[in-house]
Write an enzyme that holds these catalytic residues in place. Structure first.
Site, PDB file in Angstrom:
ATOM      1  N   THR A  35      -0.053   3.424  -4.983  1.00 58.40           N
ATOM      2  CA  THR A  35       1.391   3.659  -4.893  1.00 58.40           C
ATOM      3  C   THR A  35       1.820   4.689  -5.930  1.00 58.40           C
ATOM      4  OG1 THR A  35       1.850   1.427  -4.091  1.00 58.40           O
ATOM      5  CG2 THR A  35       3.656   2.598  -5.129  1.00 58.40           C
TER       6      THR A  35
ATOM      7  N   HIS B 244       0.846  -1.192   0.000  1.00 62.75           N
ATOM      8  CA  HIS B 244       0.000   0.000   0.000  1.00 62.75           C
ATOM      9  C   HIS B 244       0.883   1.243   0.000  1.00 62.75           C
ATOM     10  CE1 HIS B 244      -2.309   3.158   2.366  1.00 62.75           C
ATOM     11  NE2 HIS B 244      -2.963   3.044   1.225  1.00 62.75           N
ATOM     12  N   SER B 245       0.538   2.198  -0.845  1.00 61.41           N
ATOM     13  CA  SER B 245       1.236   3.481  -0.906  1.00 61.41           C
ATOM     14  C   SER B 245       2.738   3.259  -1.130  1.00 61.41           C
ATOM     15  CB  SER B 245       0.946   4.277   0.370  1.00 61.41           C
ATOM     16  OG  SER B 245       1.449   5.582   0.278  1.00 61.41           O
ATOM     17  N   MET B 246       3.586   3.799  -0.259  1.00 57.77           N
ATOM     18  CA  MET B 246       5.026   3.676  -0.440  1.00 57.77           C
ATOM     19  C   MET B 246       5.510   2.244  -0.258  1.00 57.77           C
ATOM     20  SD  MET B 246       6.119   6.620  -1.343  1.00 57.77           S
ATOM     21  CE  MET B 246       7.891   6.587  -1.082  1.00 57.77           C
TER      22      MET B 246
END
Length: 897
Positions: free
Chosen positions: A164, A135-137
């Site tokens: 991301t 998730h995300s970074m």
């Protein structure tokens, strides 16, 4: 929203001592619930390993949505297959704002993968790779694994990322983030062929994600297009909704699609995720791009036997509608194609029964109105929120003689079927979009008079991200209708469709905006698909939305706003120094901002440079000087830049600079008023020495703090000291003004008394000296006011520098128990320089600067610095403090020379 059936448990996995000692802040967990958690406490694992990586400030507990849904699915299959979900605790680090730990997180994940695979050693179906969900970074950290020298690419065969930012960092606040992105992107480009065995899926949140815009979540267009897929959640079948940055982790529809894909990816022979890249992409396309309304089959049978004692009914009309409720007899409706091929080019059918059974077939027996064997055309269908639709081009099926629609027995069920033959030209309408500068005053309209089931409205000249429109669709029906219409805005060059469901008759509004601009080599046009009701007419009205255009500019360029704000303040600062030269007085910040902060002073120079960069000779000169790439040129190459954007951002930056300065000044007045109430004001001590033993000790102490702990901490301390000094100066200015007013009142009273009475000559001499003393006090106060004005501007400028460095300070403070020294520190060297500069500046006055020979240079330098800041700082925010530091350094030299 997903929910847990039993209380979630997280079993901590013991790491090797060397790994635990090297990464004391990180941990590895195994997710479980109820009996499943109890069984796994001995770590006798037999499932398929999946590793979840949280993102910026993310919790390892976010894995529970995936883990719980996967557990329920495994229970339904009696645990024939099941997944073991592992999760990493990154201590909720702010890696999107401080990039110094991204490499550390990547290496820790590598160690975790090796530990996970060791848990399955000596098992019957031991895995050789791990699937990753980031998730995300966390998704970027997963991609960065492949850049490690000792990492084996075969350790990962599937990577799914959620919201991301793959293309660029949202806020490039330090050099480590940009360097990390550059290393990852370059590695994936240079090793594209080697990465073909890794299947990557990127899911973006859509317009509700205000933290990471979906354009950043699209994987770069590389040569391995057959192994990478990027979609927006609003286009994902059976989800059709936009999610914000956090809800994408627990959105039930998306989690269900992900878990269904995981189970369809299992190889029955190895009981692990399949090693076949083509099958992996086929499964992902089935669940995330185009869902036919059927359960996934790797190799569906070419022909199907049409069995059952059903009635066969031949339909010869070009348009057919059938609704059924609680019918115990099944039927086959047969549509002969021979009579329709000359008049029509396509056939369209829709079915409101959303089960996963087959319903439409193609028959090749031209001699009979019935056929026992047919090809299953249900795989050509597409699932929409309320219907399944199929569009067949007759020219593509020359061997088909009939189309057969199956209506199964419907005990307790109600559904409707519609079919029609049509010419593509008759259902395709072109609608040119309105001009960008029409501001919604003009509109494009089109009336769909025919009673067809499908319309394709092509939106001409809609290809740029800064275009934004509102589309109004009004449906008028001849008779009461309980059906619904489905409107889909289809973007052909990326998977970012949006779907709207509306009852008819009704009036619906659709926002038309793009996440990704049209590629230069793509000539396809966005299409508004209207899946309509047969007895309704539709009117489509398109208008430009000025507010949404501004929203698009903010969405794509909000990260650059601090650069424009600081640029405006820097221009104002230079203007104040110029007025100090010409008039001897320092002007007010707000007045000087209006006078000096003009976009025509900055933007034309950058535009000229970008234009000249198109010529080879200029590019060669530019490269020979080792100058970095102009950010505007990079953005133009990404199709997210046009000339008016910079003007709008400059004006927004000026507005933010003005109103935040008003708030800043008002806050200082409040603090100074409280100071006057709580502490008796004293006259400010006049100290002409810029260097004293005490100040040198402060410089040395703060430099030591910067070197041994955190540079942002030293910057914050000197900022508080400067703030205290300015508040005290503000208080003393007010006190001296009050004293001057008191002296003038006393002087007036003495003059009146002298006119009534005769006084001695000595008294007359005293009276004549009072105006001279008052004049001297006025001059002193004027100098103090000038100093206060310039100090306010410097402090305001420095406030933005503190804000840009604040994330590293927060990160250091949060991880203080693990390490006293922030390493690496993005602002250590800059902090040492700023400490020395500000310790001198806060004790300086304008009287010292006026007589300097360098003042003219110091007053002119902010303009080229502002140009350079906008040229090289839009995509590199960490460069902004360097430009400001250089300008303040010249001010210090003016105090000394």
């Amino acid at each position: 929203m997903t929910y847990m059936f039993e209380y979630p448990e997280y079993l901590k996995i013991k790491l090797p001592k060397k790994t635990a000692r090297r990464y004391p802040a990180y941990e590895l967990y195994l997710y479980g619930e109820g009996n499943y958690a109890e069984e796994n406490k001995n770590l006798v694992l037999t499932g398929i390993p999946v590793l979840f990586l949280p993102g910026n400030a993310g919790s390892y507990k976010q894995v529970r949505s995936l883990g719980s849904i996967a557990l329920r699915k495994a229970e339904d299959l009696d645990f024939k297959y099941h997944f073991n979900f592992f999760t990493v605790n990154f201590n909720e680090e702010l890696v999107a704002l401080y990039g110094g730990t991204l490499q550390r997180q990547t290496k820790f994940v590598h160690e975790c993968i090796k530990v996970i695979l060791k848990l399955y050693r000596d098992r019957e179906f031991a895995p050789s790779s791990v699937a990753i969900v980031g998730h995300s970074m966390g998704g970027l950290v997963a991609r960065a694994l492949l850049t490690l020298k000792n990492f084996k690419p075969e350790l990962i065969n599937l990577l799914i990322t959620q919201a991301t930012p793959h293309v660029a960092p949202v806020m490039p606040l330090d050099k480590y983030i940009t360097d990390f992105y550059t290393a990852v992107s370059n590695h994936w480009i240079l090793n594209a062929q080697e990465l073909r065995n890794l299947t990557t899926l990127s899911v973006a949140g859509g317009f509700r994600d205000y933290q990471v815009r979906s354009g950043l979540a699209f994987l770069p267009r590389l040569s391995q297009q057959d192994s990478a897929l990027s979609v927006v959640s609003s286009a994902v079948p059976r989800a059709w909704a936009s999610t914000d940055h956090l809800s994408i982790v627990w959105c039930k529809e998306l989690i269900l699609a992900t878990i269904r894909a995981f189970f369809d990816l299992i190889d029955e022979n190895t009981r692990q995720i399949t090693e076949d890249p083509k099958k992996r992409m086929s499964v992902l396309n089935h669940h995330f791009v185009r869902h036919p309304g059927k359960i996934f089959e790797e190799n569906p049978e070419a022909f199907t036997e049409l069995t059952g004692d059903f009635m066969w009914i031949e339909v010869k009309t070009s348009k057919w509608t059938y609704s059924v409720y609680n019918d115990s007899d099944g039927k086959y409706f047969v549509f002969p194609l021979a009579s329709h091929r000359k008049s029509y080019s396509h056939v369209y059918c829709e079915n409101s029964m959303l089960d996963t059974s087959s319903w439409i077939y193609g028959c090749m027996d031209s001699n009979s109105s019935t056929c026992l064997e047919a090809t299953d055309l249900s795989w050509r269908a597409e699932l929409l929120p309320t219907i399944k639709v199929v569009i067949l081009k007759l020219q593509d099926y020359p061997s088909l003689s009939h189309i057969v629609i199956l209506v199964p027995p419907t005990v307790g069920n109600k559904f409707a079927l519609d079919c029609e033959f049509f010419k593509e030209d008759s259902r395709t309408v072109q609608l040119p979009v309105t001009n960008l500068f029409s501001f919604g005053l003009s509109s494009s309209k089109i009336l769909l008079n025919s009673t067809g089931l499908l319309y394709n409205v092509q939106l001409q000249h809609f290809n740029q991200v800064y275009q934004a429109f509102r589309i109004y669709i009004e449906s008028h029906c001849q008779s009461p209708n309980e059906k619904t219409s489905v409107y889909r805005l289809h973007i052909p060059w990326s998977h970012e469709d949006s779907v709207t469901v509306a009852k008819v008759p009704s009036s619906s509004e659709i926002s038309a905006k793009l996440h990704v601009a049209q590629p230069g080599n793509d000539s396809r046009v966005p299409v508004l698909n209207i899946y309509s009701s047969s007895d309704c007419q539709y009117e489509v009205i398109l208008k430009t939305s000025f507010l949404q255009i501004l929203g698009q500019i903010i969405r794509f360029h909000a990260g650059a706003l601090p650069v424009y704000v600081v640029s405006n303040i820097l221009l104002t600062y230079g203007g104040q120094l110029s007025t100090l030269i010409s008039t001897g007085q320092c002007s007010e910040f707000s007045l000087e901002l209006i006078r000096t902060a003009k976009p025509y002073k900055v933007e034309p120079i950058i535009s000229i440079v970008v234009f000249l960069k198109g010529f080879n000779w200029f590019r060669e000169i530019w490269d020979s000087l080792s100058l970095p790439e102009v950010d505007a040129a990079v953005l133009s190459s990404q199709d997210v830049w046009f000339p008016l954007v910079s003007l709008i951002l400059f004006l927004l930056g000026a507005g933010i600079a003005y109103w935040s300065a008003v708030f800043f000044s008002a806050s200082l007045r409040v603090f100074s008023t409280l100071w006057l109430i709580l502490i008796r004001p004293t006259v400010l001590q006049k100290d002409n020495k810029l260097f004293t033993y005490r100040r040198l000790c402060v410089m040395g102490s703060l430099a030591l703090v910067s070197w041994t702990t955190c540079g942002a901490l030293a910057v914050f301390i000197i900022y508080l000291q400067y703030l205290f000094k300015v508040i005290k100066l503000h208080v003393n200015v007010g006190a001296e003004k009050n004293m001057l007013n008191g002296d003038s009142d006393c002087s007036k009273e003495t003059s009146q008394n002298s006119s009534r009475h005769t006084v001695k000559s000595r008294s007359l001499i005293d009276l004549t000296s009072e105006p001279t003393q008052s004049l001297s006090n006025s001059t002193t106060i004027a100098e103090t006011v000038n100093s206060l004005k310039i100090h306010l501007t410097i402090l305001y400028l420095f406030t933005w520098i503190v804000l840009l460095n604040l994330p590293s300070l927060v990160y250091w403070f949060k991880n203080l128990r693990y390490n006293v020294r922030l390493d690496p520190d993005p602002c250590r060297s800059t902090a040492i320089i700023l400490v020395c500069i500000l310790e001198i500046l806060m004790n300086s006055t304008t009287s010292e600067v006026k007589s300097s020979k360098l003042l003219k240079i110091a007053a002119k330098v902010p303009l080229p610095l502002s140009v350079a800041m906008l040229a090289f700082g839009r995509m590199h925010l960490y460069k902004v403090p360097h430009f400001v530091t250089f300008s303040l350094l010249l001010h210090v030299l003016c105090c000394l020379v």
